[in-house]
Design an enzyme around this catalytic site. Structure first.
Site, PDB file in Angstrom:
ATOM      1  N   LYS A  31       0.833  -1.212   0.000  1.00 24.11           N
ATOM      2  CA  LYS A  31       0.000   0.000   0.000  1.00 24.11           C
ATOM      3  C   LYS A  31       0.868   1.263   0.000  1.00 24.11           C
ATOM      4  O   LYS A  31       0.627   2.181  -0.779  1.00 24.11           O
ATOM      5  CB  LYS A  31      -0.902  -0.049   1.246  1.00 24.11           C
ATOM      6  CG  LYS A  31      -1.875   1.080   1.362  1.00 24.11           C
ATOM      7  CD  LYS A  31      -3.051   0.710   2.239  1.00 24.11           C
ATOM      8  CE  LYS A  31      -2.709   0.613   3.709  1.00 24.11           C
ATOM      9  NZ  LYS A  31      -2.622   1.904   4.396  1.00 24.11           N
ATOM     10  N   SER A  32       1.872   1.298   0.870  1.00 24.20           N
ATOM     11  CA  SER A  32       2.713   2.506   0.957  1.00 24.20           C
ATOM     12  C   SER A  32       3.451   2.753  -0.353  1.00 24.20           C
ATOM     13  O   SER A  32       3.566   3.899  -0.811  1.00 24.20           O
ATOM     14  CB  SER A  32       3.757   2.336   2.066  1.00 24.20           C
ATOM     15  OG  SER A  32       3.142   2.293   3.318  1.00 24.20           O
ATOM     16  N   GLY A 106      -4.881   7.946   5.867  1.00 25.92           N
ATOM     17  CA  GLY A 106      -4.042   8.965   6.495  1.00 25.92           C
ATOM     18  C   GLY A 106      -2.799   9.233   5.670  1.00 25.92           C
ATOM     19  O   GLY A 106      -2.327  10.370   5.573  1.00 25.92           O
ATOM     20  N   ARG A 134      -7.710  12.340  12.612  1.00 23.71           N
ATOM     21  CA  ARG A 134      -6.270  12.039  12.572  1.00 23.71           C
ATOM     22  C   ARG A 134      -5.481  13.346  12.716  1.00 23.71           C
ATOM     23  O   ARG A 134      -5.791  14.338  12.033  1.00 23.71           O
ATOM     24  CB  ARG A 134      -5.897  11.341  11.247  1.00 23.71           C
ATOM     25  CG  ARG A 134      -6.736  10.131  10.889  1.00 23.71           C
ATOM     26  CD  ARG A 134      -6.308   8.852  11.569  1.00 23.71           C
ATOM     27  NE  ARG A 134      -4.964   8.413  11.363  1.00 23.71           N
ATOM     28  CZ  ARG A 134      -4.560   7.539  10.448  1.00 23.71           C
ATOM     29  NH1 ARG A 134      -5.433   7.027   9.596  1.00 23.71           N
ATOM     30  NH2 ARG A 134      -3.303   7.153  10.374  1.00 23.71           N
ATOM     31  N   SER A 179       7.466   9.508  12.113  1.00 25.80           N
ATOM     32  CA  SER A 179       6.386   9.164  11.187  1.00 25.80           C
ATOM     33  C   SER A 179       6.882   9.270   9.756  1.00 25.80           C
ATOM     34  O   SER A 179       7.323  10.335   9.315  1.00 25.80           O
ATOM     35  CB  SER A 179       5.205  10.118  11.400  1.00 25.80           C
ATOM     36  OG  SER A 179       4.367  10.107  10.275  1.00 25.80           O
ATOM     37  N   ASP A 332       2.603  -0.850  11.930  1.00 28.30           N
ATOM     38  CA  ASP A 332       1.347  -1.433  11.428  1.00 28.30           C
ATOM     39  C   ASP A 332       1.170  -2.883  11.849  1.00 28.30           C
ATOM     40  O   ASP A 332       0.070  -3.433  11.736  1.00 28.30           O
ATOM     41  CB  ASP A 332       1.288  -1.339   9.902  1.00 28.30           C
ATOM     42  CG  ASP A 332       1.046   0.087   9.441  1.00 28.30           C
ATOM     43  OD1 ASP A 332       0.675   0.930  10.283  1.00 28.30           O
ATOM     44  OD2 ASP A 332       1.235   0.363   8.243  1.00 28.30           O
ATOM     45  N   LYS A 359      -3.937   6.118  14.960  1.00 28.46           N
ATOM     46  CA  LYS A 359      -4.107   5.342  13.715  1.00 28.46           C
ATOM     47  C   LYS A 359      -5.589   5.285  13.331  1.00 28.46           C
ATOM     48  O   LYS A 359      -6.379   6.071  13.828  1.00 28.46           O
ATOM     49  CB  LYS A 359      -3.507   3.944  13.896  1.00 28.46           C
ATOM     50  CG  LYS A 359      -1.987   3.974  14.038  1.00 28.46           C
ATOM     51  CD  LYS A 359      -1.346   4.458  12.759  1.00 28.46           C
ATOM     52  CE  LYS A 359       0.149   4.609  12.897  1.00 28.46           C
ATOM     53  NZ  LYS A 359       0.760   5.257  11.732  1.00 28.46           N
ATOM     54  N   ARG A 407      -6.806  -3.307  10.269  1.00 33.79           N
ATOM     55  CA  ARG A 407      -5.794  -4.197  10.864  1.00 33.79           C
ATOM     56  C   ARG A 407      -6.345  -4.916  12.110  1.00 33.79           C
ATOM     57  O   ARG A 407      -5.931  -6.028  12.417  1.00 33.79           O
ATOM     58  CB  ARG A 407      -4.507  -3.438  11.176  1.00 33.79           C
ATOM     59  CG  ARG A 407      -3.906  -2.842   9.897  1.00 33.79           C
ATOM     60  CD  ARG A 407      -2.457  -2.544   9.981  1.00 33.79           C
ATOM     61  NE  ARG A 407      -2.087  -1.647   8.877  1.00 33.79           N
ATOM     62  CZ  ARG A 407      -1.762  -2.042   7.651  1.00 33.79           C
ATOM     63  NH1 ARG A 407      -1.724  -3.313   7.348  1.00 33.79           N
ATOM     64  NH2 ARG A 407      -1.464  -1.154   6.716  1.00 33.79           N
TER      65      ARG A 407
END
Ligand code: S3P
Length: 453
Positions: A31-32, A106, A134, A179, A332, A359, A407
């Site tokens: 995903k990232s 996010g 968030r 982050s 994660d 999160k 998750r």
């Protein structure tokens, strides 16, 4: 597993306990990396072709955002994981007449804010009921130091975020929280800012944005310190990078759920193919090895990214300690690691986990509630999360709420495979944000699976 086809995102799932995990699986594209591939492709001049892109709603929101900005993005109707992006570079973004909806993502909210502050026009970004809670000041405040005109609810602390694109001026910045989303947002803004922007992070976080800088030969400098800190320096992008063709490797965070299933069930032997194994994402595998997990690595290869196949077998596990320096690299995976820890002998303690509160849900609270619902023991003092495990732990079949957090939903499904009887997972539809085929893959990998009509 029976996934009810209810409309909307609150479909529930019923998972029947029993069975082992065997076979081979290639989880979806990371995903990232998918997010960054799309954004960087829109910075390039020409046609970029991506394959293996995540089909999750988070990445689809990225595609829709780019479309609204006027970028030519085309998804292959036959293989929707193939996407072509045709662009003239970021200067070709147009001012959208609509709000940009990031959905539940996010990452997209933070990265796009970094991109758009340096583009011409007015932009409004918002998303679902979790996204508007968030924290955004962590990106808004340093972006303002570059001269960004960005605002939002509560002085810019929360979405909806409103941006009036402006000329940015590069300078030295420090991230206030470890982050990768914040670092990446600042790197992307730095590529639009006059002069040089240096981003200092106290603890090195995931490095996918830096990987793209190297891959696309964008001028930058990285300095890693013995303390674990990192500096990334970028200059204003003076010419659009070359368009590229890229296969997205499989997502290690999604592989983690199946690895967990194999480790905690008997007679299991599973291979996860084509997993991204680069720095910053393999920390959970190291933790599992410390816990006594039988893991193996094959077909290790280096292309645009380091990837390989990961084998996982039934294992007798023991508790371990996870330091705060390790946390950004497995942020994660904490819900599923905590779930695994209930099956490990002794105490597993994660230190420095307060970021989990920010999160998709308050993951300290939702992880503890999940474990307790199954009859396990976990507690937190806000900074530390401890799970008290037993090798012979037998989860109670129960009703567990994901609180809309993908998750937590997937971790619950894996715990439920070990329960006696049927577990009902509420709000299971959220899994689609990152792993559309999760229920199908769980059925394929698990022997003894029983479908419920
Ligand atoms: C991400 C970074 C992590 C992670 C998120 C994806 C990214 O967030 O939780 O799912 O793509 O950069 P933080 O780095 O903000 O903790």
């Amino acid at each position: 597993m029976n996934k009810e086809h209810e409309s909307g995102s609150n479909a529930r799932a019923v998972v029947r306990g029993g069975g082992s995990f065997n076979g081979e699986l290639e989880p979806p594209g990371d995903k990232s990396i998918s997010h960054r591939a799309l954004i960087f492709a829109s910075f390039c001049k020409g046609r970029s072709t991506l394959s293996g892109v995540s089909l999750g709603a988070d990445v689809s929101a990225n595609v829709n955002t780019l479309l609204k900005l006027g970028v030519d993005v085309h998804r292959d109707p036959v293989d929707p994981t193939r996407i072509t992006v045709v662009s003239d570079g970021p200067s070709s973004y147009g001012e959208p007449s609509e709000i940009l909806d990031v959905g539940n993502s996010g990452t997209l909210l933070r990265l796009m804010t970094g991109v758009l502050v340096g583009c011409e026009g007015h932009f409004v970004l918002t998303g679902d009921r979790s996204i508007v809670q968030r924290p955004m000041m962590r990106v808004v405040s340093p972006l303002r130091q570059l001269g960004a005109k960005v605002d939002g609810r509560d002085g810019g602390a929360y979405a909806p975020i409103s941006i009036r694109g402006s000329r940015l001026k590069g300078r030295d910045l420090s991230t206030q929280v470890p982050s990768a989303q914040v670092k990446s947002s600042l790197i992307l803004a730095g590529l639009m800012a006059e002069g040089t922007t240096k981003i200092h992070e106290l603890i090195k976080t995931r490095a996918h944005t830096e990987e793209f800088l190297s891959y696309l030969e964008i001028d930058h400098e990285i300095v890693d310190f013995d303390s674990g800190a990192r500096d990334v320096t970028v200059n204003k992008l003076t010419r659009a990078p070359r368009a590229f063709t890229l296969g997205i490797p499989a997502d290690p965070s999604q592989a983690a759920f199946f690895i967990a299933g194999a480790l905690i069930s008997s007679d299991s032997d599973l291979v996860l193919r084509g997993i991204y194994l680069g720095e910053g994402r393999d920390a959970y595998l190291k933790v599992l090895e410390r816990m006594g997990a039988h893991l193996s690595y094959e077909n290790l290869r280096d292309g645009a990214f380091p990837i390989g196949d990961v084998g996982a077998r039934s294992s007798l596990l023991k508790g371990t300690e996870i330091s705060s320096a390790e946390v950004p690299g497995l942020i994660d995976e904490i819900p599923i690691l905590a779930a695994i820890a209930t099956f490990a002998e002794g105490v597993t303690t994660f230190y420095g986990v307060s970021e989990l509160r920010a999160k998709e849900s308050d993951r300290i609270a939702t992880t503890i509630e999940m474990i307790k619902r199954f009859g396990g023991r976990a507690e937190s003092d806000g900074e530390r999360l401890s799970v008290f495990g037993q090798r012979n732990f037998k989860p109670k079949a129960c009703v567990v709420d994901s609180y809309g957090d993908h998750r937590i939903a997937m971790s619950s499904a894996i715990m439920a495979t070990q329960a006696d009887g049927d577990t009902e997972i509420l709000d299971f539809g959220c899994v689609e944000t990152s792993y559309v085929d999760f229920a199908e893959h769980l059925s394929q990998m698990r022997s003894g699976e029983i479908f419920i009509a």
